[in-house]
Design a protein around this motif. Structure first.
Motif, PDB file in Angstrom:
ATOM      1  N   SER A  45       0.830  -1.211   0.000  1.00 23.77           N
ATOM      2  CA  SER A  45       0.000   0.000   0.000  1.00 23.77           C
ATOM      3  C   SER A  45       0.861   1.257   0.000  1.00 23.77           C
ATOM      4  O   SER A  45       0.609   2.193  -0.780  1.00 23.77           O
ATOM      5  N   MET A  46       1.879   1.286   0.850  1.00 29.04           N
ATOM      6  CA  MET A  46       2.748   2.458   0.946  1.00 29.04           C
ATOM      7  C   MET A  46       3.457   2.726  -0.386  1.00 29.04           C
ATOM      8  O   MET A  46       3.489   3.855  -0.873  1.00 29.04           O
ATOM      9  N   VAL A  47       4.009   1.682  -0.979  1.00 34.09           N
ATOM     10  CA  VAL A  47       4.723   1.830  -2.252  1.00 34.09           C
ATOM     11  C   VAL A  47       3.786   2.360  -3.331  1.00 34.09           C
ATOM     12  O   VAL A  47       4.129   3.297  -4.065  1.00 34.09           O
ATOM     13  N   LEU A  48       2.606   1.789  -3.430  1.00 35.80           N
ATOM     14  CA  LEU A  48       1.684   2.195  -4.491  1.00 35.80           C
ATOM     15  C   LEU A  48       1.124   3.602  -4.266  1.00 35.80           C
ATOM     16  O   LEU A  48       0.948   4.353  -5.228  1.00 35.80           O
ATOM     17  N   LYS A  49       0.881   3.960  -3.014  1.00 33.02           N
ATOM     18  CA  LYS A  49       0.428   5.323  -2.731  1.00 33.02           C
ATOM     19  C   LYS A  49       1.492   6.340  -3.139  1.00 33.02           C
ATOM     20  O   LYS A  49       1.168   7.390  -3.701  1.00 33.02           O
ATOM     21  N   LYS A  50       2.760   6.031  -2.875  1.00 31.92           N
ATOM     22  CA  LYS A  50       3.849   6.937  -3.263  1.00 31.92           C
ATOM     23  C   LYS A  50       3.940   7.091  -4.773  1.00 31.92           C
ATOM     24  O   LYS A  50       4.441   8.094  -5.267  1.00 31.92           O
ATOM     25  N   GLU A  51       3.453   6.088  -5.500  1.00 30.36           N
ATOM     26  CA  GLU A  51       3.462   6.140  -6.967  1.00 30.36           C
ATOM     27  C   GLU A  51       2.204   6.815  -7.522  1.00 30.36           C
ATOM     28  O   GLU A  51       2.027   6.904  -8.727  1.00 30.36           O
ATOM     29  N   GLY A  52       1.322   7.260  -6.627  1.00 29.26           N
ATOM     30  CA  GLY A  52       0.144   7.999  -7.055  1.00 29.26           C
ATOM     31  C   GLY A  52      -1.135   7.198  -7.211  1.00 29.26           C
ATOM     32  O   GLY A  52      -2.140   7.710  -7.714  1.00 29.26           O
ATOM     33  N   PHE A  53      -1.134   5.952  -6.769  1.00 25.49           N
ATOM     34  CA  PHE A  53      -2.339   5.134  -6.848  1.00 25.49           C
ATOM     35  C   PHE A  53      -3.183   5.321  -5.596  1.00 25.49           C
ATOM     36  O   PHE A  53      -2.661   5.554  -4.510  1.00 25.49           O
ATOM     37  N   TYR A  54      -4.494   5.217  -5.760  1.00 24.68           N
ATOM     38  CA  TYR A  54      -5.386   5.136  -4.606  1.00 24.68           C
ATOM     39  C   TYR A  54      -5.390   3.662  -4.210  1.00 24.68           C
ATOM     40  O   TYR A  54      -5.516   2.789  -5.076  1.00 24.68           O
ATOM     41  N   VAL A  55      -5.244   3.365  -2.920  1.00 22.33           N
ATOM     42  CA  VAL A  55      -5.134   1.982  -2.465  1.00 22.33           C
ATOM     43  C   VAL A  55      -6.179   1.683  -1.398  1.00 22.33           C
ATOM     44  O   VAL A  55      -6.346   2.438  -0.440  1.00 22.33           O
ATOM     45  N   ALA A  56      -6.865   0.563  -1.571  1.00 21.70           N
ATOM     46  CA  ALA A  56      -7.771   0.018  -0.565  1.00 21.70           C
ATOM     47  C   ALA A  56      -7.154  -1.295  -0.092  1.00 21.70           C
ATOM     48  O   ALA A  56      -6.418  -1.946  -0.844  1.00 21.70           O
ATOM     49  N   GLU A  57      -7.443  -1.675   1.148  1.00 20.36           N
ATOM     50  CA  GLU A  57      -6.848  -2.884   1.720  1.00 20.36           C
ATOM     51  C   GLU A  57      -7.915  -3.828   2.263  1.00 20.36           C
ATOM     52  O   GLU A  57      -8.921  -3.378   2.813  1.00 20.36           O
ATOM     53  N   ALA A  58      -7.632  -5.124   2.106  1.00 14.53           N
ATOM     54  CA  ALA A  58      -8.487  -6.163   2.682  1.00 14.53           C
ATOM     55  C   ALA A  58      -7.595  -7.208   3.335  1.00 14.53           C
ATOM     56  O   ALA A  58      -6.485  -7.462   2.869  1.00 14.53           O
ATOM     57  N   ARG A  59      -8.091  -7.813   4.426  1.00 15.77           N
ATOM     58  CA  ARG A  59      -7.285  -8.747   5.215  1.00 15.77           C
ATOM     59  C   ARG A  59      -7.423 -10.212   4.816  1.00 15.77           C
ATOM     60  O   ARG A  59      -6.689 -11.065   5.302  1.00 15.77           O
ATOM     61  N   ASN A  60      -8.396 -10.538   3.976  1.00 14.65           N
ATOM     62  CA  ASN A  60      -8.573 -11.926   3.532  1.00 14.65           C
ATOM     63  C   ASN A  60      -9.399 -11.938   2.251  1.00 14.65           C
ATOM     64  O   ASN A  60      -9.910 -10.899   1.819  1.00 14.65           O
ATOM     65  N   GLY A  61      -9.519 -13.099   1.651  1.00 12.48           N
ATOM     66  CA  GLY A  61     -10.227 -13.214   0.383  1.00 12.48           C
ATOM     67  C   GLY A  61     -11.696 -12.857   0.463  1.00 12.48           C
ATOM     68  O   GLY A  61     -12.247 -12.274  -0.466  1.00 12.48           O
TER      69      GLY A  61
END
Length: 121
Positions: A18-34
């Motif tokens: 998430s951190m890497v992609l946010k720094k590249e300008g992407f909006y990131v959502a996170e989920a903990r399992n499938g």
């Protein structure tokens, strides 16, 4: 701005991605399992899903099958470090069921960004 859904039960990996992609300008959502990831895919319609294979509640392979069943054009990257089988066995199966790309763990920042950009740009 493209939206990426990161699905991984390992909080450290999920936060790193998430951190890497946010720094590249992407909006990131996170989920903990499938299960959570599939729900979020349905409600948020991300442009790309980065999903771990081995997770509780619903594994990544099941979630990939369900995502592809509702949207065959969904862009999915499968990630795995493997457990019982080698990571390649899980990642090969992920490709067979529709993952656009695979990332064996561990992967570095450059490989992650390159993979995501290639699928979204």
């Amino acid at each position: 701005m493209s939206t990426v859904l990161v699905v991984d039960d390992d909080e450290k990996i999920r936060k790193f991605v998430s951190m890497v992609l946010k720094k590249e300008g992407f909006y990131v959502a996170e989920a903990r399992n499938g299960q959570e990831g599939f729900f979020m895919y349905n409600t948020q319609s991300p442009d790309l899903v980065l999903i771990d294979i081995i997770m509780p509640e619903k594994d990544g392979l099941s979630a990939i099958r369900e995502i592809k069943a509702i949207n065959g054009m969904a862009k999915v990257v499968a990630m795995s470090g493997g457990l019982v089988l080698t990571p390649d066995a899980y990642l090969d199966e992920a490709k067979e069921i529709g993952a656009d790309c695979v990332l064996p763990k561990p992967f570095d920042r450059r490989k992650l960004v390159e993979t995501v950009q290639n699928l979204l740009l």
